[in-house]
Motif scaffolding. Sequence first.
Motif, PDB file in Angstrom:
ATOM      1  N   ASP B  65      85.977  26.134 -94.142  1.00 60.36           N
ATOM      2  CA  ASP B  65      87.166  25.565 -94.802  1.00 60.36           C
ATOM      3  C   ASP B  65      86.851  25.184 -96.249  1.00 60.36           C
ATOM      4  O   ASP B  65      87.632  25.436 -97.168  1.00 60.36           O
ATOM      5  CB  ASP B  65      87.655  24.324 -94.044  1.00 60.36           C
ATOM      6  CG  ASP B  65      88.098  24.672 -92.628  1.00 60.36           C
ATOM      7  OD1 ASP B  65      88.387  25.865 -92.387  1.00 60.36           O
ATOM      8  OD2 ASP B  65      88.132  23.768 -91.778  1.00 60.36           O
ATOM      9  N   LEU B  66      85.667  24.594 -96.425  1.00 60.55           N
ATOM     10  CA  LEU B  66      85.238  24.202 -97.769  1.00 60.55           C
ATOM     11  C   LEU B  66      85.066  25.443 -98.651  1.00 60.55           C
ATOM     12  O   LEU B  66      85.470  25.469 -99.823  1.00 60.55           O
ATOM     13  CB  LEU B  66      83.910  23.433 -97.660  1.00 60.55           C
ATOM     14  CG  LEU B  66      83.386  22.696 -98.889  1.00 60.55           C
ATOM     15  CD1 LEU B  66      84.333  21.569 -99.283  1.00 60.55           C
ATOM     16  CD2 LEU B  66      81.991  22.112 -98.613  1.00 60.55           C
ATOM     17  N   ALA B  67      84.494  26.499 -98.073  1.00 60.22           N
ATOM     18  CA  ALA B  67      84.272  27.738 -98.824  1.00 60.22           C
ATOM     19  C   ALA B  67      85.593  28.376 -99.235  1.00 60.22           C
ATOM     20  O   ALA B  67      85.743  28.854-100.361  1.00 60.22           O
ATOM     21  CB  ALA B  67      83.436  28.708 -97.994  1.00 60.22           C
ATOM     22  N   LEU B  68      86.549  28.385 -98.316  1.00 60.21           N
ATOM     23  CA  LEU B  68      87.846  29.007 -98.636  1.00 60.21           C
ATOM     24  C   LEU B  68      88.536  28.253 -99.771  1.00 60.21           C
ATOM     25  O   LEU B  68      89.092  28.867-100.696  1.00 60.21           O
ATOM     26  CB  LEU B  68      88.731  29.052 -97.395  1.00 60.21           C
ATOM     27  CG  LEU B  68      88.338  30.130 -96.377  1.00 60.21           C
ATOM     28  CD1 LEU B  68      89.023  29.893 -95.034  1.00 60.21           C
ATOM     29  CD2 LEU B  68      88.674  31.526 -96.909  1.00 60.21           C
ATOM     30  N   LEU B  69      88.474  26.911 -99.728  1.00 58.05           N
ATOM     31  CA  LEU B  69      89.047  26.112-100.815  1.00 58.05           C
ATOM     32  C   LEU B  69      88.305  26.429-102.123  1.00 58.05           C
ATOM     33  O   LEU B  69      88.916  26.614-103.181  1.00 58.05           O
ATOM     34  CB  LEU B  69      88.940  24.621-100.476  1.00 58.05           C
ATOM     35  CG  LEU B  69      89.300  23.640-101.601  1.00 58.05           C
ATOM     36  CD1 LEU B  69      90.764  23.826-102.026  1.00 58.05           C
ATOM     37  CD2 LEU B  69      89.063  22.193-101.171  1.00 58.05           C
ATOM     38  N   SER B  70      86.979  26.514-102.036  1.00 62.30           N
ATOM     39  CA  SER B  70      86.177  26.762-103.227  1.00 62.30           C
ATOM     40  C   SER B  70      86.478  28.119-103.859  1.00 62.30           C
ATOM     41  O   SER B  70      86.538  28.265-105.075  1.00 62.30           O
ATOM     42  CB  SER B  70      84.692  26.674-102.877  1.00 62.30           C
ATOM     43  OG  SER B  70      83.996  25.965-103.876  1.00 62.30           O
ATOM     44  N   MET B  71      86.696  29.137-103.011  1.00 61.59           N
ATOM     45  CA  MET B  71      87.037  30.468-103.522  1.00 61.59           C
ATOM     46  C   MET B  71      88.308  30.399-104.368  1.00 61.59           C
ATOM     47  O   MET B  71      88.383  30.993-105.439  1.00 61.59           O
ATOM     48  CB  MET B  71      87.279  31.440-102.351  1.00 61.59           C
ATOM     49  CG  MET B  71      86.046  31.753-101.565  1.00 61.59           C
ATOM     50  SD  MET B  71      84.805  32.482-102.637  1.00 61.59           S
ATOM     51  CE  MET B  71      83.439  32.514-101.532  1.00 61.59           C
ATOM     52  N   GLY B 115      91.458  32.185 -91.504  1.00 58.70           N
ATOM     53  CA  GLY B 115      92.040  32.393 -92.830  1.00 58.70           C
ATOM     54  C   GLY B 115      91.260  33.305 -93.749  1.00 58.70           C
ATOM     55  O   GLY B 115      91.590  33.445 -94.926  1.00 58.70           O
ATOM     56  N   VAL B 116      90.218  33.968 -93.229  1.00 55.32           N
ATOM     57  CA  VAL B 116      89.424  34.880 -94.049  1.00 55.32           C
ATOM     58  C   VAL B 116      90.046  36.275 -93.999  1.00 55.32           C
ATOM     59  O   VAL B 116      90.515  36.716 -92.943  1.00 55.32           O
ATOM     60  CB  VAL B 116      87.962  34.941 -93.536  1.00 55.32           C
ATOM     61  CG1 VAL B 116      87.134  35.920 -94.366  1.00 55.32           C
ATOM     62  CG2 VAL B 116      87.335  33.562 -93.555  1.00 55.32           C
ATOM     63  N   TYR B 141      84.626  42.026 -96.891  1.00 57.06           N
ATOM     64  CA  TYR B 141      85.191  40.696 -97.144  1.00 57.06           C
ATOM     65  C   TYR B 141      85.603  40.613 -98.608  1.00 57.06           C
ATOM     66  O   TYR B 141      84.797  40.273 -99.466  1.00 57.06           O
ATOM     67  CB  TYR B 141      84.147  39.608 -96.861  1.00 57.06           C
ATOM     68  CG  TYR B 141      83.751  39.468 -95.403  1.00 57.06           C
ATOM     69  CD1 TYR B 141      82.772  40.291 -94.858  1.00 57.06           C
ATOM     70  CD2 TYR B 141      84.350  38.509 -94.597  1.00 57.06           C
ATOM     71  CE1 TYR B 141      82.401  40.164 -93.527  1.00 57.06           C
ATOM     72  CE2 TYR B 141      83.981  38.371 -93.261  1.00 57.06           C
ATOM     73  CZ  TYR B 141      83.015  39.191 -92.733  1.00 57.06           C
ATOM     74  OH  TYR B 141      82.656  39.064 -91.417  1.00 57.06           O
ATOM     75  N   PRO B 142      86.871  40.926 -98.917  1.00 53.96           N
ATOM     76  CA  PRO B 142      87.285  40.975-100.330  1.00 53.96           C
ATOM     77  C   PRO B 142      87.164  39.636-101.048  1.00 53.96           C
ATOM     78  O   PRO B 142      87.109  39.602-102.276  1.00 53.96           O
ATOM     79  CB  PRO B 142      88.753  41.400-100.253  1.00 53.96           C
ATOM     80  CG  PRO B 142      88.967  41.884 -98.861  1.00 53.96           C
ATOM     81  CD  PRO B 142      87.949  41.239 -97.991  1.00 53.96           C
ATOM     82  N   GLN B 143      87.119  38.514-100.307  1.00 46.19           N
ATOM     83  CA  GLN B 143      87.052  37.207-100.979  1.00 46.19           C
ATOM     84  C   GLN B 143      85.662  36.872-101.514  1.00 46.19           C
ATOM     85  O   GLN B 143      85.528  36.016-102.389  1.00 46.19           O
ATOM     86  CB  GLN B 143      87.497  36.095-100.010  1.00 46.19           C
ATOM     87  CG  GLN B 143      88.998  36.051 -99.817  1.00 46.19           C
ATOM     88  CD  GLN B 143      89.358  35.419 -98.477  1.00 46.19           C
ATOM     89  OE1 GLN B 143      88.811  35.775 -97.439  1.00 46.19           O
ATOM     90  NE2 GLN B 143      90.299  34.490 -98.503  1.00 46.19           N
ATOM     91  N   ASP B 144      84.629  37.522-100.998  1.00 48.58           N
ATOM     92  CA  ASP B 144      83.279  37.256-101.519  1.00 48.58           C
ATOM     93  C   ASP B 144      83.243  37.600-103.000  1.00 48.58           C
ATOM     94  O   ASP B 144      83.804  38.616-103.424  1.00 48.58           O
ATOM     95  CB  ASP B 144      82.229  38.104-100.777  1.00 48.58           C
ATOM     96  CG  ASP B 144      81.899  37.543 -99.397  1.00 48.58           C
ATOM     97  OD1 ASP B 144      82.458  36.501 -99.034  1.00 48.58           O
ATOM     98  OD2 ASP B 144      81.075  38.174 -98.701  1.00 48.58           O
ATOM     99  N   ALA B 145      82.597  36.763-103.788  1.00 45.82           N
ATOM    100  CA  ALA B 145      82.596  36.976-105.242  1.00 45.82           C
ATOM    101  C   ALA B 145      81.244  36.590-105.831  1.00 45.82           C
ATOM    102  O   ALA B 145      80.327  36.164-105.111  1.00 45.82           O
ATOM    103  CB  ALA B 145      83.715  36.157-105.886  1.00 45.82           C
ATOM    104  N   LEU B 347      80.082  26.616-103.092  1.00 37.82           N
ATOM    105  CA  LEU B 347      80.830  25.443-102.643  1.00 37.82           C
ATOM    106  C   LEU B 347      81.041  24.407-103.747  1.00 37.82           C
ATOM    107  O   LEU B 347      81.711  23.396-103.526  1.00 37.82           O
ATOM    108  CB  LEU B 347      80.104  24.786-101.461  1.00 37.82           C
ATOM    109  CG  LEU B 347      79.890  25.671-100.220  1.00 37.82           C
ATOM    110  CD1 LEU B 347      79.112  24.908 -99.154  1.00 37.82           C
ATOM    111  CD2 LEU B 347      81.226  26.150 -99.663  1.00 37.82           C
ATOM    112  N   ALA B 348      80.483  24.653-104.935  1.00 36.77           N
ATOM    113  CA  ALA B 348      80.505  23.643-105.991  1.00 36.77           C
ATOM    114  C   ALA B 348      81.931  23.271-106.407  1.00 36.77           C
ATOM    115  O   ALA B 348      82.245  22.091-106.565  1.00 36.77           O
ATOM    116  CB  ALA B 348      79.713  24.119-107.201  1.00 36.77           C
TER     117      ALA B 348
END
Lengths: 438, 380
Positions: B65-71, B115-116, B141-145, B347-348
């Motif tokens: 959840d934290l990662a998705l918000l961070s993205m 939600g990924v 995983y298109p959200q990975d950046a 996650l920053a």
Amino acid sequence: MYDLVVIGAGPAGMAAAEVVADHGGTVAVVDAGDQPGGQFHRHRPGEVHGRRLEALYAVAARVDMRYGHRVWTVERAGDRFAVRCVVGQREPASAVVSGRAVLLATGAHDRVVPFPGADLPGVMTAGGAQALLKGGGVVPSGRIVVAGTGVFLLPVAAGLAAAGGRVRGVYEANRPGRRLSSMAGEWGRIAEAGGYASRLVRHRVGFHRGQAVVAAHGRDRLTAVTVARLTANWRVVPGSRRRIECDVLAVGYGFTPQLELAEALGCRLEPGASGDPVVAVSATQRTSVPGVYAAGEVTGVGGASSAELEGRLAGHAVMGVRPPGRLLTGRAQARRFAYRLETAFPVRDGWRSWLTDDTVVCRCESVTWSGVRGAASAGAVDARTVKLLSRAGMGYCQGRVCGYAVNRLVGGDPMSVPVRRPIAQPLPLGLLAEEGEP
Amino acid sequence: MAEERYGIDLLVVGAGVVGAAVAHYAARAGLRVTVVEQAGVASGSTGAGEGNLLVSDKTPGPELDLALLSMRLWTELAQTVPGFEYEAKGGLVVTGDDTGLAALRRLAGAQRAAGVTVTEVADPTDCEPHIRTGLAGGVLYPQDAQLMPALAAARLLDHPFIRLHTGVTVTGPITSRRGRVVGVTTTEGHYSCGNVAICAGAASGRLAAAFGTRLPITPRRGVVLVTAPVPPMIRHKVYTADYVGDVAGDTAALASSPVVEGTPSGPVLIGATRESVGWDRAIPVTALRTLASGAVALFPALAAVPVIRAYAGFRPFSPDHLPVIGPDPELVGLWHATGHEGAGVGLAAATGSLLAQAVTGRTPSLDLTPFRPHRFQEAT
């Protein structure tokens, strides 16, 4: 497994190899080049004239010379060391040379001070010019200017002039006159210093104290330099700039020891005479890591004679033999002399005022003085953080060329000049993937 | 500098990417922020990081959840404070056999439900032409950046309400009689401030101890390999997922290969190892070999590419693998943001945004309970 693996076939390394062989020990000498002697005794292939070269080849015949071996790391495994190398250019292979002791005799490379136009073709390091002359008999064509600081400029200029080069002058940024005359007695002992001054006079090459090349000019290649008189801190004396036409500039501001292997092994480093890091050694050339010895320029730039004495001492220490007293006193004298030379030819920070915004500081990544300044204002405090924010030092040379200058430009502690390079020589990923156990 | 030591709403300790994000969001909320850093910007773990923004390696739960918000926040920051080489390149996770593929599919299904965005790839060579043939399959995983961590930290700190003091080492708190933090002592003198946020990465445990708090954050070494520049040949962040343990259940343990990826300037990055060896910086040959063989196994063409650099950094390891974000259990006015292990860069942004919300008394947009610093005290 060898009693000693020597890294670097220069004066220090070959002297150590000879002593160990004399005492019945087994030695391998690993060097990236293809001849004994290192930078100092660099010679044309097949040219074995004179007592010194003959003596070198006599030693080389008695030990295992591993030419063309580029050391990428030295690994400590229990009570022995694995010196890991890459061999060959086109189809590189890996080789491991193991010993119960290693001698780091990796020497030094030119310390580079940037200035406007330093990246023009025709500008070379003094060390590079010397290597071309010694190794290939190559004398650059056209008018040559030699500049920088340090006694090394003298043999470079004299060598080029004697070989037919058109040397227009030597520009020494320091004013070493008085301090050097107090060393006159010691000068006499250093054979390599003899005769340079008289050769320069014979070839009518002017020696200019307190002056430097502060800019190089040309469109596609070097056509002229700006020479200026310097203040004590190396700022340009107003109104003293003048242009000198030339085709080649050989520039050298002393030397930087090659410390990456020592750093990777965990050897203690300490500030040398100039404040820059060197390997800390005992009176018998032991480093802080048992089994690891260091000799020659890595322990402080001192020239070939000093390096040879240190190599001999290291050889005795490796074999557990008490060294002759004259070696110890000779080394002490050589160290004092080296210290005085190094402090007589410092690099003063005023060179920073020679730079313009677009002066290239890091050539590999084309980072300019304004780029370095930008990193500093964003919070970089030393060479490493400047690298992270500007890419200076991130390229192929890994900051060996620009590290000193970048660090000084942001006022970094001299001891924070970058020396950590866990991969000391590039090697193909495929070879690294197949490295065996030590 | 003296006048800058007073009237500080939030003093952030540490100019890594987490400290920079905390400072950035606090400054955006109107706080006057001073960041003190013992060395330079990004000189610790941030400077040794790869810049992975990953959702692909996270199982559903608070960290995902934290990662998705961070993205989402990083995408936004790439617009508002650009200049840190942000690249939404996507991640490709591949697997060599059918058992692995089944486990990967199960994980991807659970991630999709959380939600990924996931897309199954039958033949990985369709998206990565140079990857080895014969793989069983993969998931995209298109959200990975990707971003450049040091530049990101510097850009986040570039705000009119943020002052940066480098070369300052914090030695302890100054507290009021009522037990509230009102400042810090440093090697360069005192600072007076309303709040202190410790964002000191792997050194946070040590620093928290100076403030009287036990925070079990320890250094975990990571090694990264860098090759010479090559023409573009790797498009995504690519790694192998090998599932070990109970592949039939939902709790498959993951032993993944190093992440291999190209960079805009040409070098390929390969990383990273995970070793608990204290603060030892000496890189063993075995670590280098592991990375190299992992990369060559995925991209055989890399075998001929020279490695020019390796570097080590220390991740802030947290015993329960969750970051620490929130108020100190004891000292009012003291805050923590650390323990992200290998995911700190990713996650920053969320960490900074949530902590700034908490410091300014707003309700954080994501529940911080799983990340509360108290949890270690509760456990003992």
